[in-house]
Design a protein around this motif. Structure first.
Motif, mmCIF file in Angstrom:
data_model
loop_
_atom_site.group_PDB
_atom_site.id
_atom_site.type_symbol
_atom_site.label_atom_id
_atom_site.label_comp_id
_atom_site.label_asym_id
_atom_site.label_seq_id
_atom_site.Cartn_x
_atom_site.Cartn_y
_atom_site.Cartn_z
ATOM 1 N N ARG A 59 174.050 136.833 14.401
ATOM 2 C CA ARG A 59 174.787 137.520 15.460
ATOM 3 C C ARG A 59 175.108 138.955 15.056
ATOM 4 O O ARG A 59 174.924 139.889 15.836
ATOM 5 C CB ARG A 59 176.079 136.739 15.769
ATOM 6 N N LEU A 105 175.643 133.187 19.904
ATOM 7 C CA LEU A 105 174.856 132.577 18.829
ATOM 8 C C LEU A 105 175.765 131.878 17.817
ATOM 9 O O LEU A 105 176.827 132.376 17.479
ATOM 10 C CB LEU A 105 174.016 133.644 18.103
ATOM 11 N N LEU A 158 171.750 141.067 15.066
ATOM 12 C CA LEU A 158 171.267 141.358 16.420
ATOM 13 C C LEU A 158 172.225 142.287 17.167
ATOM 14 O O LEU A 158 171.791 143.096 17.990
ATOM 15 C CB LEU A 158 171.050 140.061 17.199
ATOM 16 N N THR A 159 173.508 142.181 16.879
ATOM 17 C CA THR A 159 174.473 143.097 17.485
ATOM 18 C C THR A 159 174.202 144.526 17.033
ATOM 19 O O THR A 159 174.303 145.475 17.828
ATOM 20 C CB THR A 159 175.919 142.683 17.120
ATOM 21 N N LEU A 190 166.830 133.857 23.743
ATOM 22 C CA LEU A 190 168.153 134.379 24.083
ATOM 23 C C LEU A 190 168.380 134.394 25.588
ATOM 24 O O LEU A 190 169.463 134.052 26.069
ATOM 25 C CB LEU A 190 168.313 135.799 23.515
ATOM 26 N N VAL A 212 173.602 137.024 22.544
ATOM 27 C CA VAL A 212 173.805 137.282 21.116
ATOM 28 C C VAL A 212 175.230 136.894 20.714
ATOM 29 O O VAL A 212 175.448 136.304 19.657
ATOM 30 C CB VAL A 212 173.504 138.764 20.780
#
Length: 196
Positions: free
Chosen positions: A79, A73, A82-83, A48, A70
Motif C-alpha cells: 500500500r 489493500l 503504490l501510494t 485493483l 490501493v
C-alpha cells in the motif's frame, strides 16, 4: 501472499499458466515462467480496479478508483509503495502504469542478481566436489598438457574424433571411458591405484 495469489488468479496471468503433466492424469498448475513488466502492470491494475461482475464491461480506470483500491489493500508495504506511485503519477493512469513497470523491472533485476550469485556458489561447490572425487589437479593437468607433447597430441586426437560423450545413449559410461583413456595416456586425472 494474498495479493500474489490474487494476481496469479487474475484473467491476464491465469491465461499464461500451464499444467504439469503427470504419468497418470494432470498435475498441479504451474505459474508462468516469465511475465513482462507491461503484463504485470496491467494485471495489477486489473486486480485493483476489476471489470464488471459479468466480465463483459471493462471497468473505467481512473486515479480515484486506483487510489481507493490501493487504500483498501491488506499489505501495508504494498500500500505504501503504490501510494508513492500514485503521488508521483500527477493524476495520470499511464504514469502510474509506467511506475509499476519500472518497479517490476528493478525487482526482477534484484532477483536475477541474487540468482546469479547463488548459481555461482552452487557451481563452485559442485566443481570442488567433482575435483576432489576425481582428484583433478588443474595445475598438474595444465603442466602435463604444456610440457608433455605426447599427452597434448593424445588429448587433441581425442577431441578431434568427436568422442566427447555428446549424443550417446549412455553418457555416464562414455565419460568413465574417456577418463580412463586419458589416465592411460598419463594425464594426471583420478586417484592413484593403491595396488601400485
Amino acid at each position: 501472499a494474498v495479493v500474489t495469489k490474487a494476481l496469479f488468479d487474475s484473467p491476464l496471468l491465469a491465461s499464461m499458466q500451464s499444467r504439469r503433466v503427470r504419468p497418470f492424469g494432470t498435475g498441479s498448475v504451474r505459474n508462468p515462467q516469465y511475465v513482462s513488466a507491461q503484463m504485470f502492470a496491467r494485471a495489477l491494475i486489473d486486480l485493483l480496479v476489476p471489470s464488471e461482475p459479468d466480465g463483459d464491461v471493462p471497468a473505467v480506470v481512473d486515479i480515484k478508483a486506483l487510489a481507493a483500491a490501493v487504500n483498501a489493500l491488506p499489505s501495508p508495504t504494498l500500500r505504501r509503495q503504490l501510494t508513492a506511485f500514485l503521488a508521483a503519477s500527477g493524476g495520470h493512469v499511464e504514469a502510474f502504469e509506467q511506475s509499476l513497470e519500472h518497479w517490476y523491472d528493478e525487482e526482477m533485476a534484484k532477483i536475477s542478481g541474487w540468482y546469479k550469485r547463488w548459481a555461482r556458489v552452487a557451481l563452485g561447490i559442485t566443481g570442488l566436489i567433482v575435483a576432489v572425487l576425481l582428484n583433478l589437479d588443474t595445475l598438474q593437468v595444465a603442466r602435463s598438457l604444456y610440457v608433455d607433447t605426447p599427452i597434448q597430441q593424445a588429448v587433441i586426437a581425442t577431441a578431434d574424433t568427436g568422442t566427447l560423450c555428446q549424443n550417446v545413449p549412455d553418457q555416464a559410461a562414455c565419460v568413465t571411458g574417456q577418463l580412463a583413456k586419458l589416465k592411460a595416456e598419463a594425464l594426471p586425472i583420478g586417484w592413484p591405484d593403491p595396488a601400485f
